[in-house]
Design an enzyme around this catalytic site. Structure first.
Site, PDB file in Angstrom:
ATOM      1  N   ASN A  36      -2.811  13.071  -4.165  1.00 17.45           N
ATOM      2  CA  ASN A  36      -3.525  13.236  -4.525  1.00 17.45           C
ATOM      3  C   ASN A  36      -4.378  14.651  -4.678  1.00 17.45           C
ATOM      4  OD1 ASN A  36      -3.978  11.455  -6.400  1.00 17.45           O
ATOM      5  ND2 ASN A  36      -4.918  10.265  -4.755  1.00 17.45           N
ATOM      6  N   GLU A  58      -4.771   2.223  -4.466  1.00 11.65           N
ATOM      7  CA  GLU A  58      -3.511   2.472  -4.382  1.00 11.65           C
ATOM      8  C   GLU A  58      -2.690   1.178  -3.792  1.00 11.65           C
ATOM      9  OE1 GLU A  58      -4.962   4.423  -0.571  1.00 11.65           O
ATOM     10  OE2 GLU A  58      -5.181   3.998  -2.748  1.00 11.65           O
ATOM     11  N   ASP A 108       1.054  -1.227  -0.594  1.00 10.33           N
ATOM     12  CA  ASP A 108      -0.028  -0.266   0.044  1.00 10.33           C
ATOM     13  C   ASP A 108       1.046   1.830   0.109  1.00 10.33           C
ATOM     14  OD1 ASP A 108      -3.173   0.960   0.399  1.00 10.33           O
ATOM     15  OD2 ASP A 108      -1.821   2.478   1.524  1.00 10.33           O
TER      16      ASP A 108
END
Length: 418
Positions: free
Chosen positions: A282, A317, A274
């Site tokens: 973002n 992700e 992860d």
């Protein structure tokens, strides 16, 4: 017939050019083949049946036939070499020599009249009739030439018989004339049958060619369809953003591994990766840069794995790594190598270098355990890694206490292959 003569050809012209080409080739082949047989037959008549005639007459006749035959052979071979399939034509000189050959046979009885006995002369007439039949049948492919040749042999024989001035010879002349007409009728029927056969052969060839075209077109379409299906299948198994495999492919890849793990034939370790603080990436840089970071991490993960292993974008992700022939100890070292590789790398984006770290949860697939169950265990230790500060690797407590023996295991660390 007049049309054929105007085209300087003894072969019919009211047929397709490819059929006419075949007829012309056969016409020349017959001309070449008849030359040797004709000379032998003529020599037998001259020096066998006509032995009573003067030597000078016979030698002159043989020399004349020889010159005509040799000239015809040379012309026939030359025509075969230069014949144009798009416009097949004969040669007037060659056709004239063919007719001359038949005319010599028809006038042969005149040469022997008064020099041989009546019995031998009758046999010579009969031999000329046989030559008439052989020559006419041989040139059936060239009907106009066949008709002229038949006349050039028949008419001199009829004239010779009528010149004998006897009732028997007159009846023989009439019979020969009727024979000529009947024979010509049979030749026309045979010629028509030959044309029909060649026409059918031509249509079959065209049909075969057309079917071959359809076959090639079908193969091309099938190949295109196969490529499209393969592309669709690959697209269905790939993540469009990173190009990695997706969950669908993960299920098919691990299905045969479940049985091997159950029978303890192979050790398989599962890792869940992860990206740390990806939401922050973002929020700060935008989703376009976030996608570039995702692709960069995917590339870095793939660089340290073997071809037999499997790397999947599991969602968002998160990535799932399936390490084959790898127990928990080696799996831990691979995971640490992956984590270190990403932490020390520079991921270039439109917003400059964006650093990234990952947290990894690792669990070894236990016999009797389903894929979902081992992924859940790896996910739990991944949560623990994130809770413990991120940028770290954690393994399941059960795996930390147990070392699973792998028969004939691969002692090579997957992360060291690259």
């Amino acid at each position: 017939m007049l049309t054929a003569l105007r085209r300087a050809s003894p072969v019919v012209v009211d047929v397709p050019v490819d059929v006419r080409y075949q007829l012309m080739r056969r016409y020349l082949e017959v001309s070449v083949r008849n030359s040797g047989l004709g000379m032998l037959s003529f020599a037998l008549v001259l020096f066998g049946l006509g032995y009573e005639a003067a030597w000078g007459t016979r030698l002159l006749g043989f020399a004349l036939m020889g010159v005509v035959t040799i000239a015809r052979l040379r012309l026939a071979h030359a025509l075969e070499r230069r014949m144009d399939p798009a416009d097949p034509r004969s040669d007037g000189a060659h056709d004239a020599l063919v007719l001359t050959t038949m005319l010599i046979w028809g006038t042969l009885p005149f040469w022997f009249a008064g020099q041989v006995s009546a019995a031998n002369l009758a046999v010579v007439v009969y031999a000329s009739l046989v030559a008439l039949a052989v020559q006419s049948v041989s040139y059936i492919v060239a009907l106009p030439a066949c008709m002229v040749g038949l006349a050039s042999t028949t008419l001199p024989l009829v004239a010779f018989m009528l010149s004998r001035d006897s009732f028997l010879d007159a009846m023989m002349a009439l019979a020969t004339l009727m024979y000529g007409f009947a024979f010509q009728s049979r030749l026309r029927v045979g010629h028509r049958a030959l044309l029909e056969a060649l026409g059918a052969q031509r249509e079959n060839a065209m049909l075969v060619k057309e079917l071959e075209g359809y076959r090639l077109q079908l193969e091309h379409e099938n190949a295109r369809l196969g490529d499209s299906l393969r592309d669709a299948s690959l697209a269905a198994e790939r993540d469009p953003l990173t190009g990695l495999f997706n969950r669908r492919y993960l299920a098919s890849f691990t299905q045969p591994l479940a049985g091997m793990v159950l029978e303890e034939q192979e050790a398989v370790t599962i890792g869940i990766v992860d990206i740390d603080h990806f939401k922050r990436v973002n929020d700060v840089h935008g989703h376009l840069v976030g996608d570039q970071v995702l692709r960069g991490v995917a590339r870095l993960l793939g660089e340290r794995l073997r071809e037999r292993d499997c790397l999947v974008r599991y969602g968002g992700e998160e990535f799932v790594i399936v390490l084959r022939r790898c127990n928990i100890q080696r799996g831990l070292r691979v995971a640490e190598a992956l984590r270190h590789n990403i932490a020390s790398a520079d991921i270039d984006t439109d917003d400059g270098i964006v650093p990234a770290t990952v947290s990894v949860g690792v669990a070894q697939w236990a016999p009797g355990e389903t894929l979902d169950e081992v992924i859940q265990r790896a996910d739990r230790v991944l949560y623990r890694a994130k809770q413990s500060g991120r940028d770290r690797v954690e393994i399941d407590a059960k795996d930390a206490l147990n070392y699973i023996y792998v028969p004939n295991g691969d002692s090579t660390l997957p992360g060291q292959l690259h």
